[in-house]
Design a protein around this motif. Structure first.
Motif, PDB file in Angstrom:
ATOM      1  N   ALA A   9       0.940  -1.383  -0.093  1.00  0.00           N
ATOM      2  CA  ALA A   9       0.110  -0.122   0.083  1.00  0.00           C
ATOM      3  C   ALA A   9       0.864   1.303  -0.025  1.00  0.00           C
ATOM      4  O   ALA A   9       0.268   2.065  -0.654  1.00  0.00           O
ATOM      5  N   GLY A  10       1.898   1.356   0.826  1.00  0.00           N
ATOM      6  CA  GLY A  10       2.971   2.546   0.742  1.00  0.00           C
ATOM      7  C   GLY A  10       3.410   2.572  -0.581  1.00  0.00           C
ATOM      8  O   GLY A  10       3.683   3.832  -0.925  1.00  0.00           O
ATOM      9  N   ILE A  11       3.855   1.574  -0.930  1.00  0.00           N
ATOM     10  CA  ILE A  11       4.590   1.752  -2.424  1.00  0.00           C
ATOM     11  C   ILE A  11       3.639   2.439  -3.647  1.00  0.00           C
ATOM     12  O   ILE A  11       3.782   3.145  -4.433  1.00  0.00           O
ATOM     13  N   VAL A  12       2.267   1.774  -3.419  1.00  0.00           N
ATOM     14  CA  VAL A  12       1.212   2.198  -4.479  1.00  0.00           C
ATOM     15  C   VAL A  12       0.959   3.735  -4.118  1.00  0.00           C
ATOM     16  O   VAL A  12       0.800   4.493  -5.198  1.00  0.00           O
ATOM     17  N   LEU A  13       0.894   3.957  -2.903  1.00  0.00           N
ATOM     18  CA  LEU A  13       0.587   5.519  -2.653  1.00  0.00           C
ATOM     19  C   LEU A  13       1.702   6.325  -2.937  1.00  0.00           C
ATOM     20  O   LEU A  13       1.500   7.616  -3.394  1.00  0.00           O
ATOM     21  N   ARG A  14       2.893   5.967  -2.748  1.00  0.00           N
ATOM     22  CA  ARG A  14       4.028   6.792  -3.277  1.00  0.00           C
ATOM     23  C   ARG A  14       4.016   6.798  -4.631  1.00  0.00           C
ATOM     24  O   ARG A  14       4.218   7.967  -5.167  1.00  0.00           O
ATOM     25  N   ILE A 219      -7.645  25.136 -10.382  1.00  0.00           N
ATOM     26  CA  ILE A 219      -8.520  24.582  -9.297  1.00  0.00           C
ATOM     27  C   ILE A 219      -7.837  23.100  -9.334  1.00  0.00           C
ATOM     28  O   ILE A 219      -7.518  22.489  -8.144  1.00  0.00           O
ATOM     29  N   LEU A 220      -7.813  22.303 -10.403  1.00  0.00           N
ATOM     30  CA  LEU A 220      -7.158  21.080 -10.386  1.00  0.00           C
ATOM     31  C   LEU A 220      -5.722  20.993 -10.033  1.00  0.00           C
ATOM     32  O   LEU A 220      -5.611  20.118  -9.170  1.00  0.00           O
ATOM     33  N   SER A 221      -4.854  22.003 -10.142  1.00  0.00           N
ATOM     34  CA  SER A 221      -3.574  21.933  -9.874  1.00  0.00           C
ATOM     35  C   SER A 221      -3.667  22.011  -8.076  1.00  0.00           C
ATOM     36  O   SER A 221      -2.623  21.334  -7.480  1.00  0.00           O
ATOM     37  N   GLY A 222      -4.557  23.000  -7.460  1.00  0.00           N
ATOM     38  CA  GLY A 222      -4.600  22.815  -6.010  1.00  0.00           C
ATOM     39  C   GLY A 222      -4.875  21.438  -5.637  1.00  0.00           C
ATOM     40  O   GLY A 222      -4.354  21.008  -4.718  1.00  0.00           O
ATOM     41  N   LEU A 223      -6.021  20.841  -6.022  1.00  0.00           N
ATOM     42  CA  LEU A 223      -6.594  19.659  -5.594  1.00  0.00           C
ATOM     43  C   LEU A 223      -5.516  18.638  -5.765  1.00  0.00           C
ATOM     44  O   LEU A 223      -5.459  17.489  -5.053  1.00  0.00           O
ATOM     45  N   PHE A 224      -4.926  18.513  -7.041  1.00  0.00           N
ATOM     46  CA  PHE A 224      -3.962  17.551  -7.150  1.00  0.00           C
ATOM     47  C   PHE A 224      -2.966  17.684  -6.430  1.00  0.00           C
ATOM     48  O   PHE A 224      -2.158  16.523  -5.617  1.00  0.00           O
ATOM     49  N   GLY A 225      -2.286  18.817  -6.001  1.00  0.00           N
ATOM     50  CA  GLY A 225      -1.259  19.128  -5.162  1.00  0.00           C
ATOM     51  C   GLY A 225      -1.621  18.645  -3.658  1.00  0.00           C
ATOM     52  O   GLY A 225      -0.939  18.036  -2.918  1.00  0.00           O
ATOM     53  N   GLY A 226      -2.858  18.996  -3.158  1.00  0.00           N
ATOM     54  CA  GLY A 226      -3.239  18.753  -1.670  1.00  0.00           C
ATOM     55  C   GLY A 226      -3.256  17.170  -1.674  1.00  0.00           C
ATOM     56  O   GLY A 226      -3.117  16.641  -0.757  1.00  0.00           O
ATOM     57  N   ALA A 227      -3.918  16.371  -2.668  1.00  0.00           N
ATOM     58  CA  ALA A 227      -4.121  15.022  -2.730  1.00  0.00           C
ATOM     59  C   ALA A 227      -2.721  14.216  -2.757  1.00  0.00           C
ATOM     60  O   ALA A 227      -2.442  12.989  -1.917  1.00  0.00           O
ATOM     61  N   ALA A 228      -1.746  15.045  -3.211  1.00  0.00           N
ATOM     62  CA  ALA A 228      -0.556  14.313  -3.404  1.00  0.00           C
ATOM     63  C   ALA A 228       0.237  14.331  -2.108  1.00  0.00           C
ATOM     64  O   ALA A 228       0.944  13.378  -1.569  1.00  0.00           O
ATOM     65  N   HIS A 229       0.038  15.509  -1.455  1.00  0.00           N
ATOM     66  CA  HIS A 229       0.673  15.642   0.037  1.00  0.00           C
ATOM     67  C   HIS A 229       0.094  14.422   0.836  1.00  0.00           C
ATOM     68  O   HIS A 229       0.624  13.697   1.683  1.00  0.00           O
ATOM     69  N   ILE A 230      -1.429  14.166   0.622  1.00  0.00           N
ATOM     70  CA  ILE A 230      -1.921  13.385   1.446  1.00  0.00           C
ATOM     71  C   ILE A 230      -1.636  11.747   1.220  1.00  0.00           C
ATOM     72  O   ILE A 230      -1.064  10.924   1.953  1.00  0.00           O
ATOM     73  N   CYS A 231      -1.534  11.493  -0.091  1.00  0.00           N
ATOM     74  CA  CYS A 231      -0.944  10.228  -0.381  1.00  0.00           C
ATOM     75  C   CYS A 231       0.635   9.929  -0.114  1.00  0.00           C
ATOM     76  O   CYS A 231       0.869   8.778   0.665  1.00  0.00           O
ATOM     77  N   MET A 232       1.420  10.880   0.025  1.00  0.00           N
ATOM     78  CA  MET A 232       2.772  10.779   0.604  1.00  0.00           C
ATOM     79  C   MET A 232       2.645  10.378   1.962  1.00  0.00           C
ATOM     80  O   MET A 232       3.472   9.755   2.435  1.00  0.00           O
ATOM     81  N   THR A 233       1.603  11.260   2.850  1.00  0.00           N
ATOM     82  CA  THR A 233       1.775  11.175   4.325  1.00  0.00           C
ATOM     83  C   THR A 233       1.360   9.618   4.632  1.00  0.00           C
ATOM     84  O   THR A 233       1.739   8.964   5.293  1.00  0.00           O
ATOM     85  N   LEU A 234       0.121   9.343   3.681  1.00  0.00           N
ATOM     86  CA  LEU A 234      -0.137   7.646   4.123  1.00  0.00           C
ATOM     87  C   LEU A 234       1.021   6.648   3.603  1.00  0.00           C
ATOM     88  O   LEU A 234       0.957   5.659   4.242  1.00  0.00           O
TER      89      LEU A 234
END
Length: 303
Positions: A9-14, A219-234
């Motif tokens: 799961a960590g690898i897929v999220l990274r 708007i997508l640039s912000g949503l993608f950036g925020g989601a990327a931070h979350i995926c990295m955290t998980l």
């Protein structure tokens, strides 16, 4: 919530995080010729707040997790991070996505050197070698274009990319310093908030009316950036840094494909020569970090 050992799961999220960051950069690149830099930074940051706040609320860290004992530390980290975002996006407007992304790989190398200068860490052989490889990579990328008047914009892009990576490294060293007392949620939230305010401060300099397509991309640039931070955290929650490190460099595949397929820009010989040098320097810096003990402490952070 405790850490869980789920390496797949960590690898897929990274990998997903790298894809989302690339999607963010593509959106920013697409609008960079038509939208002022500060306006881009504002939308990228303001809409990144939405997924980050939702994620922090899901972890029961909002708003109580935003309490801080180090407001000065947050101010310094957020100021450096905001300046880095401006420099990086300015570089992206002048360079192919792949080259701008490659220059960002200087950050872990410069962070290792910053640890010596700012935190009193030892200047070890791996750190020296990583710096030499990174400098050689930048030289291979930049030197062939020096003196060519037709590439002045590209050279300024290289300078801005190096500046952005330097500011990112300084911000991350500051994160290392304040994370002893401050939560990851607070660090991430105040950084994105500062970038939003910094972008908004450029409004009097002149923003432009946004067509629907351009507004959607911002708007997508912000949503993608925020989601990327979350995926990295998980990802860091589910797997050790050392296990995820080899997948850091898969993230470079997406910018390369974007340049070739979306923007019609062939890969330069300088980029192909600089790629192994700069990635080698970044890899050495990452290995040094694990040797110093980051492998034993699995970070759970939003950067």
């Amino acid at each position: 919530m405790g850490n869980q050992d789920r390496p797949l799961a960590g690898i897929v999220l990274r990998i997903g995080s790298g894809l989302l960051f690339a999607a963010m950069l593509i959106c920013v690149k697409w609008v960079s010729d038509d939208v002022p830099l500060g306006q881009v930074v504002f939308f990228r940051s303001a809409f990144a707040l939405l997924p980050i706040v939702v994620f922090l609320a899901w972890r029961h860290e909002f708003p109580k997790g935003l309490a801080t004992r180090r407001p000065g530390g947050h101010l310094l980290r957020s100021s450096l991070g905001a300046a880095s975002m401006f420099a990086t996006f300015a570089a992206l407007a002048r360079l192919p996505v792949a080259e701008a992304t490659l220059l960002a790989q200087l950050a872990p190398v410069l962070m290792a050197i910053g640890g010596v200068v700012m935190l009193g860490e030892r200047f070890t052989l791996p750190r020296a070698l990583s710096l030499m490889l990174a400098v050689a990579g930048v030289a291979v990328l930049v030197v062939p274009d020096i003196g060519d008047s037709h590439k002045a914009g590209q050279l300024s892009g290289y300078a801005l990319g190096v500046l952005g990576a330097s500011l990112t490294a300084a911000a991350l060293v500051t994160v290392r310093r304040i994370s002893r007392t401050e939560g990851a949620g607070a660090i991430a939230f105040y950084f994105v908030l500062a970038c939003t305010l910094a972008g908004l401060a450029t409004w009097p300099l002149g923003w432009v009316a946004l067509p629907t397509e351009t507004l959607t991309l911002l708007i997508l640039s912000g949503l993608f950036g925020g989601a990327a931070h979350i995926c990295m955290t998980l990802a860091l929650r589910f797997a050790e840094v050392s296990r995820l490190a080899p997948f850091e460099y898969i993230a470079l595949i997406w910018p390369v494909l974007a340049d070739v397929w979306l923007f019609g820009q062939p890969l330069s010989s300088g980029f192909l020569l600089a790629l192994p040098l700069m990635l080698g320097g970044a890899a050495l810096a990452a290995m040094e970090g694990r040797r110093l003990g980051f492998r034993r402490r699995r970070p759970d952070t939003l950067k």
